[in-house]
Write a protein that holds these residues in place. Sequence first.
Motif, PDB file in Angstrom:
ATOM      1  N   LYS A 296      22.469  33.316 -18.140  1.00 22.03           N
ATOM      2  CA  LYS A 296      21.926  34.404 -17.723  1.00 22.03           C
ATOM      3  C   LYS A 296      21.717  35.508 -18.548  1.00 22.03           C
ATOM      4  O   LYS A 296      20.695  36.210 -18.419  1.00 22.03           O
ATOM      5  CB  LYS A 296      22.833  34.886 -16.386  1.00 22.03           C
ATOM      6  CG  LYS A 296      21.901  35.777 -15.397  1.00 22.03           C
ATOM      7  CD  LYS A 296      22.693  36.234 -14.222  1.00 22.03           C
ATOM      8  CE  LYS A 296      22.105  37.080 -13.283  1.00 22.03           C
ATOM      9  NZ  LYS A 296      22.891  37.475 -12.208  1.00 22.03           N
ATOM     10  N   PHE A 297      22.712  35.738 -19.387  1.00 28.98           N
ATOM     11  CA  PHE A 297      22.487  36.790 -20.028  1.00 28.98           C
ATOM     12  C   PHE A 297      21.341  36.534 -21.209  1.00 28.98           C
ATOM     13  O   PHE A 297      20.739  37.351 -21.752  1.00 28.98           O
ATOM     14  CB  PHE A 297      24.140  37.006 -21.015  1.00 28.98           C
ATOM     15  CG  PHE A 297      23.903  38.077 -21.887  1.00 28.98           C
ATOM     16  CD1 PHE A 297      23.568  39.409 -21.629  1.00 28.98           C
ATOM     17  CD2 PHE A 297      24.176  37.912 -23.268  1.00 28.98           C
ATOM     18  CE1 PHE A 297      23.874  40.504 -22.517  1.00 28.98           C
ATOM     19  CE2 PHE A 297      24.228  38.854 -24.223  1.00 28.98           C
ATOM     20  CZ  PHE A 297      23.928  40.155 -24.010  1.00 28.98           C
ATOM     21  N   ALA A 298      21.385  35.331 -21.735  1.00 32.66           N
ATOM     22  CA  ALA A 298      20.588  34.853 -22.797  1.00 32.66           C
ATOM     23  C   ALA A 298      19.258  35.042 -22.015  1.00 32.66           C
ATOM     24  O   ALA A 298      18.319  35.390 -22.902  1.00 32.66           O
ATOM     25  CB  ALA A 298      20.812  33.335 -23.168  1.00 32.66           C
ATOM     26  N   LEU A 299      19.177  34.618 -20.899  1.00 29.87           N
ATOM     27  CA  LEU A 299      17.765  34.748 -20.274  1.00 29.87           C
ATOM     28  C   LEU A 299      17.256  36.101 -20.243  1.00 29.87           C
ATOM     29  O   LEU A 299      16.109  36.592 -20.508  1.00 29.87           O
ATOM     30  CB  LEU A 299      17.594  34.222 -18.910  1.00 29.87           C
ATOM     31  CG  LEU A 299      17.583  32.760 -18.754  1.00 29.87           C
ATOM     32  CD1 LEU A 299      18.230  32.296 -17.288  1.00 29.87           C
ATOM     33  CD2 LEU A 299      16.058  32.021 -19.293  1.00 29.87           C
ATOM     34  N   GLY A 300      18.253  37.143 -19.869  1.00 27.51           N
ATOM     35  CA  GLY A 300      17.772  38.666 -19.912  1.00 27.51           C
ATOM     36  C   GLY A 300      17.557  39.193 -21.250  1.00 27.51           C
ATOM     37  O   GLY A 300      16.390  39.736 -21.413  1.00 27.51           O
TER      38      GLY A 300
END
Length: 883
Positions: A296-300
Motif C-alpha cells: 500500500k505504501f509502495a502504491l502511494g
Amino acid sequence: MNGINTTRSSDIGILLPTVQDPEERFDYQILADAKLHEKKGRYTEAMEDYLISVDNKNGESFNRLCGMLLNRRGDEPTLEDLFNKLEKIFLVSKEDDRSPAVSYLLGVMYEEGLGTMIDHVRARSCYEQAGNKGFPQAWTRLGLLYLDESNHKEALQLFTRAHENHDVIATLNIGIIYANGGRGIEKNIAKAHWYFEQAGNKQNVLALKHNAQLYKAENNYFQVIELHKAAADLGDAEALFELGKYYELGGIPNVQVDNLTALNYYNDAASRRHPEARKKIITMCLDGRAQAADIKFALGLMEKFLQHGNAAEIAQIKPRFAEVANSYGQILQFGQNGVKIDIYQAIRYYKKSHELGNTYAAYALGCIYQSGADPSKKEADIISHLLRGRSGNLDANTRLMKIWKAQAFNSNNAEAHFRLGECYEQGEQPAPQNNLIALKHYTNANLSYPPHPEARKKIIAMCLDGRATAIGPRYALDLMEQILQSGTATEIAQLKSHFAEAASSYGQMLQFGTYEIKVDINQAITYYKKSDEHGGSYAPYALGYIYQSRIQYPSKDEMDIVIDCYLRARQRGYGEANKLLMEIWNTRASKNDAEAHFRLGECYELGLTYAQSNNGTALNHYQAAANGLHLEAREKIIAMCLDGRAERASIAYALDLMEGLLQRGTEEEIAKIKPRFAALASSYGKQLQFGTHGMKIAISQALYYYRKADDYGDSYAPFAIGNICQSGVDASKGMDAYAYYERAHQRGNGLAESCMKSIREKIAEREKHTEFQLLAETRSKEIDKAPKKTSNPTVLTFANGKTIPLPFKKQAVTVVQTDVKSTHTTNPGKKIKLTLKKAQITQPEQEINLRKTPNSGEIYTVTNKKIRLLISETENQKGGMPT
C-alpha cells in the motif's frame, strides 16, 4: 584554507543567532513600530527603528534588519543607503557608546563589500570593537578572516573566545580545525569529537554531520547512524538520504536491510528536494522491493510520481503501478497475506489498475459487479469490463457468453447475437469454431431491430472468402441474395461477382448431380439465370447448351435465344462458347446467311477461341456478308483495307475489294478508299516491275496496276510508266513517256523533272545527228580506203582528242566515252568491243598499264584505282579504226 573546510553561512540571519539577554529590558514599542513600517512598505522608517532596537540589543530586530539587508524588496534602502547610515552612526557615536551590533554589521559590509569596497582592515577593526563589547559572533568572523590567511593559531584563539561566549559557529569551526589539523596545530580527533558534540548538542546540523564523518572514518557506524538520525530529525535532506541508503543496502553493524524504512527515509529526503532520492524510490518500486516492504505504501509512492512526476518517471512507473494495484486489489478482494477482505477498497485499486490498461483488473471489476457488490452497476457495465478483460481469459469469455445467450434468446438482442457470432467464428473458448452457428447469429443480428451495424459486413466477409459456401451453397446464396436486394451500392458491388460465381457453381452441382446433390435441371436453370443476371460467364453458356439440347427441331427464333446465351458467355470471357457459336454459324453460312458470315468474319478477324486469326478468311466471310447486304460487313472490309490487314492477306485480292468499293460505294466510302487504293496499286506495280517480295517480274501487269494508280491520282505511278516507256519496251512511246513524267511532276514527284530534261536533250541530239549523218558516212568510207598503220605503237585516244602511247604494239584503243564504253582493236579487220566499268580515267595524262594483250575479265590499274576490262568480239570490219 589549507585543507580545513570551515563553516561560514552566507545568511547573516543564520550566522548571527538571536541575541537575548533576559536581564535586559526591551523597547517593544520601537520594534512594533518597525514591523508596522515594514508591513506597509515604509522600509526606510522601518530600518531606522530596527537600528534603534538593535542598539538596545534586541535580537529579533537584529535578525529583521539582516533580512532587509539581504532580501531587499520594492523601495527598501539600498546597500549603499544602509552602509551610509551604519557608518554615520558608527562615526558619530563615541567608541564606548557604539552599539556592538552596528559595529558588527558594518564589519560584515566591509568584509563582503556590501554597499562599499571590500576593506578587511576596517572589517577587523569593527569586529574587534563588537567582540570587545560582548558580541561573540564578531570574534568568529574575525577568526575566519585569519583562517583565510592560514593563520590557524590566531583563528583558533578567536574561535575559542567566541566559543566561550556560546557561539555555535565558532565551536563548529574549532572542531573542523582539530579534525583536519592546521599550521602549528596538530590533528586531534578526540578534541574534534568533543567540539562537534558541543555544537551538535545545540541542534546544529552541520556539527552533527561533521561528527558523523569522523565516526564513519573510524568505522563506528553506531554513532554514524545516531548522528544522521539526529540531523534527519532536524530535517536535513542529505542525512535522510544517507540513512535510506544504509537501510536499503545493509552491510554495516546493527543495521539490517529494511526496505520500508529505507523508502520512508528516501521519501522524506525527496520531499526536501534531494536530487537522488526520487531515483532511488523509482528503482525500488520497479524491482519490487517497495511492494515487498509494504504494497500500500509502495502504491502511494508510485501514485505521487504519476501525479507530479516528469514524463520519463511516469513512463517508467505507469505499467508497474497498474500491475501492483491489480495485485493489491486481489489481496483486498480475497483477503490474502493477512489482509482482511475489503471489496470496496479492492474496487478502488482495480479501477486504478484498469485505467492504466491492466486487463485482469477489468475482468475482476466485471466479476465483482456481476456478483452484485455494487448495485449501481448495470449489465452493460459488467459486459464492458468483462470485454476489456477477456484477452486470454477463458473465464471472462464464459461469463460473457452466458450473458449474451440470455440476451439473445430472451430479447433477440442484436449486440448479443453479433458477439456470439464473433465467438463461434473465431473459436474463442469455450465456444468451438463453427461457421454455421456464427452465420446464424450474424443473420439474426442483421435482422434484429435495429440491425447491428457490423453484422452485414461479417456476413459479406464470410461469403466472399468461401466460408459461407463451404457450409452450404444454397444457404450462402440466400444470404447473398438478401443483401443484393436490400444492400447498399458498396455491398452489392462487393457481392455481385461472387454471387454470380457461387450461383453458377451450384447450378453445375444441380445439373450434373455432384457433391451428393440430385440432378435437377429446372433448379439448375434457376440458379444459372441468377448467375447470368449478375454477370456470370459460365452460366449463359450452360443455359444455351441446355436450351440447345432440349430443342429437337429448333426454329430460327429458338436458335437466336441459344446464340444470345453463347454470345453473353463469350463476351464475359468464356471462350468455349465460341466453339458452339461457330458450329451454328457455319451451318447457317452454308445456306448463305449474311449474319452468320459476318459473325464468322469477326471470329477469324479477332482470332477468338477455335478460330485462329486469319485476315483472308475473315475478308471472305465479310465479302459474303456484304454480298448478302449485311450493313456492317462493308465497314469491316473498308477498315481492314485501310489498316493494311487486307493486303497482308492478299494484295491483289485487297485491290479487287477496294476497286469494287470504288465502283459501287458511297461517296463517303470512295473518299476513304481512294488514296489507299492508289498507294497500294502503285506499290503492287513496283513489286511486279522489279520482282521484289518474292514476285516474278511482269512488266505488263505492273503497267496495269500503275495505270489504275495513275487514274486515282498517285504521284509515283505516272513516273514509273514513263520509265517503262523510255526503257524501250515500246520505242515509239517516247513522247508518251514525256507526258507521264509531266503528270508525275505536276503531282509532286521530284524525280520526274530530270527525266523530262533528259528526253528533251536526247531529242535535240537526235536532230543534230541527222544533219551530220551524211558527212560522217562519207568520212567513214575515206578511212576504210586509207592504208592500215599497223606498225604504229598503240595509243589510247580520249574523247577530247588527246592520246597516250601504250607499252605494246599492234594495238589501238579509241575511248569514245570514258565512263561508259570504248572500242578496242587488236589487229586490222577484227573488231573487239571493250567496256570500261566505272572507269576512273578523268585526266588525259593518266596512263593505263597494260602488261599484255587484254583478255576479258582481267583487272588493270589506273593510278592505283582498279577498273575491269570486259572484252567481246564483234563482226570483222574492213577499213580503218572505227570511231
